[in-house]
Scaffold this active site. Structure first.
Site, PDB file in Angstrom:
ATOM      1  CD  GLU A 181      -2.535  -1.649   0.140  1.00 22.00           C
ATOM      2  OE1 GLU A 181      -2.783  -0.802  -0.725  1.00 22.00           O
ATOM      3  OE2 GLU A 181      -2.851  -2.841   0.026  1.00 22.00           O
ATOM      4  N   GLY A 182       2.015   1.186  -0.616  1.00 18.77           N
ATOM      5  CA  GLY A 182       2.917   2.331  -0.689  1.00 18.77           C
ATOM      6  C   GLY A 182       3.946   2.272   0.413  1.00 18.77           C
TER       7      GLY A 182
END
Length: 599
Positions: free
Chosen positions: A440-441
């Protein structure tokens, strides 16, 4: 490993005593969501986490998932636990009644999701991905799409995924190649391969609804040419019933360091039937609904790991006998003292405890803001909450997961050699949690989002809005001399935070690398200061309860003493972060890449 216990008492303290959720829910129209109702729901959620999920956690790690000709079998007990989860109505809690949901607040469901993840990180990922899928459909789907997919997703008989990553592009989504060709009936045929798809294939639900990024034939290059599609494993009729098998297959599953009970899949789309969601070439904007929810959820995974690791380490430290206390024996009836008497063990335990409770306050504060954006009627308050979430979401995702690396490492360290072997479960926590700073980054991407997109992009307004809330609170404590030192510390850090922001922006105007060089240290600095604000509020609340003559004196005394530890030993970490930020980018960028290895 010590049996996991859902942290009901601390969660209730944070919700009701710290943030006033009784009034919060009433203001949003949730009059039926009383303290008694929440306590009753929490009791049942705790039983599910402790009695159903925790016992199969180690099994999931030992067995992992099994891939066989495109089909994935989850570990022993996972499927049965999911069916129990569905029967208990847990997937539908915060979903609209029109789609079969219970219409309860987002924050109520999300606070318990922490416990499910703490009991069994791998298992909790399956329903966790479905929540983001549902929110994306609710926000951007047509009524027909909602009718086709949401009822089954809400009841839990279907699950959802998010399909972004391809082998040649991770977070750089502008490079993705998955294509979508329009069909005569208004649907699309998707072709391409996605990797690292959590819960992409499994045996726990009847259908899997993939939310997929792809390019239309006439799409512009880069991120401006990405569209978003709904692609189910089994096609769905207009009345929401299962149809034939779609051209979606699982090519393989990854062999990973941790979360082995969660299927991380390679998903192949071979002309699979899909439905465009949102506007053409605006898919990334729609996907951010999913991604922002996933980022808060990932932060919660970090928090849950801190909780589980702290529980195990504390129980072991009270029981394990090693050496005598430096100030004289404490255990006269034993051959040695329990290791909790030793200063360094206490340093590790108190660090876990301070991060556990401070991070939980930050997470639940953000849940409160999400509630307001979803259900609030006051547009000014909704906008204010959206601004705070824009600032705090990258901090929640990165700070909570980075500090989880430290906390789970301490969990192993308290056990000594026993922490390194599998039977105690502490090394599994460290392995499972390691992914949280990556998906998610990554932390670096969250930091650039915070400093570049959010801070610089708003000309500092997002920071100033939140900073004013903190400053106003500190000013209200002037008459409480007991807390002046801590309030002054928060305010001085607030001033420094603002000045650091100005200095970085000024330097980046001449050299953009200055922003990237400072970003991660800046994010961690922001996290420590934000959590200090919440520790100040927790300390004040605890003292008020003590002054009122509470019967739960030990709980509130512990809050005050943990706050002291945070301000004395954790907040001081900002000194090294400031030094690193002020050192600039030259020490990172001046070395020629050929000089990196000269061995």
């Amino acid at each position: 490993m010590q049996n996991f216990k859902a942290p009901q008492r601390d969660t209730l303290f944070t919700l009701y005593e710290l943030f006033g959720f009784d009034k919060h829910y009433a203001d949003l129209g949730f009059d039926e969501v009383s303290h008694d109702l929440v306590t009753a729901i929490f009791s049942e959620a705790a039983k599910f986490a402790e009695n159903t999920l925790a016992p199969i956690n180690a099994i999931g790690d030992q067995e992992g998932c099994v891939w066989n000709e495109g089909e994935v079998t989850t570990p022993t007990g996972f499927k049965e636990a999911y069916h129990q989860y569905v029967e208990g109505g847990w997937p539908s809690m915060a979903q609209p009644e029109e789609f079969g949901g219970q219409g309860l607040p987002y924050s109520l469901a999300t606070s318990m999701a922490e416990w499910f993840s703490g009991a069994n990180h791998s298992w909790a990922m399956y329903p966790g991905l479905s929540q983001g899928c549902m929110e994306t459909l609710k926000a951007h789907g047509t009524q027909a799409q909602k009718d086709m997919f949401l009822h089954k997703l809400v009841e839990g008989s279907w699950t959802g995924t998010m399909c972004l990553t391809e082998s040649h592009c991770g977070s750089d989504l502008g490079m993705l190649k998955c294509k979508a060709e329009p069909n005569e009936d208004g649907t699309y045929s998707l072709t391409g391969t996605k990797i690292f798809i959590s819960a992409g294939e499994h045996d726990m639900s009847d259908n899997i609804v993939h939310i997929v990024l792809a390019r239309l034939p006439d799409a512009p290059a880069g991120t401006k040419g990405i569209s978003l599609f709904i692609v189910p494993k089994f096609n769905v009729t207009e009345n929401g019933e299962l149809g034939d098998r779609n051209a979606v297959t699982c090519g393989s599953i990854e062999h990973k360091m941790g979360i082995k009970g969660s299927a991380t899949c390679v998903i192949n789309f071979d002309g699979a039937k899909g439905h465009l969601i949102g506007q053409p070439n605006r898919g990334l904007n729609c996907m951010f609904t999913f991604m922002n929810i996933a980022r808060i959820g990932t932060g919660m995974e970090g928090l849950s790991a801190i909780e589980a690791s702290f529980q195990g380490a504390l129980a072991y430290a009270k029981d394990r006998l090693q050496f005598r206390s430096l100030t004289g024996r404490k255990n006269n009836n034993g051959p040695a003292d329990p290791i909790i008497v030793h200063p360094d063990v206490r340093r590790m335990l108190l660090t876990q405890k301070a991060l556990r409770e401070g991070n939980r306050a930050l997470a639940i504060y953000c849940m409160q803001m999400v509630d307001i954006t979803l259900y609030g009627k006051d547009e000014a308050k909704k906008q204010e909450s959206e601004s705070k979430l824009a600032l705090l979401t990258p901090i929640v995702k990165a700070f909570l997961t980075e500090t989880a690396q430290e906390a789970t490492s301490y969990g192993m360290q308290v056990y000594g050699g026993h922490g390194y072997i599998a039977e105690w479960g502490m090394e599994q926590l460290a392995r499972d949690t390691r992914i949280c700073t990556m998906y998610e980054g990554t932390t670096g991407i969250q930091a650039i989002d915070l400093l570049g997109r959010k801070i610089a992009g708003s000309q500092g307004q997002l920071l100033q809005g939140f900073a004013q809330e903190i400053r106003t609170y500190c000013e209200q404590l002037r008459a409480k001399s007991q807390f002046n030192a801590w309030a002054n510390a928060v305010e001085s850090h607030l001033d420094e935070w603002t000045q650091l922001t100005r200095d970085i922006m000024k330097a980046a105007a001449n050299n953009p690398d200055e922003l990237g060089a400072a970003a991660v240290d800046y994010l961690m600095y922001s996290g420590y200061v934000t959590v200090a604000y919440f520790w100040l509020r927790m300390a004040v609340t605890a003292q008020e309860k003590l002054d009122a003559g509470t019967s739960d004196k030990a709980f509130y005394d512990a809050k005050l003493q943990t706050a002291q530890f945070y301000f004395d030993r954790i907040l001081t970490r900002t000194r090294s972060l400031v030094s690193a930020i002020n050192s600039g980018s030259d020490n990172l960028m001046s070395m020629d890449e050929e000089l990196f290895y000269q061995g």
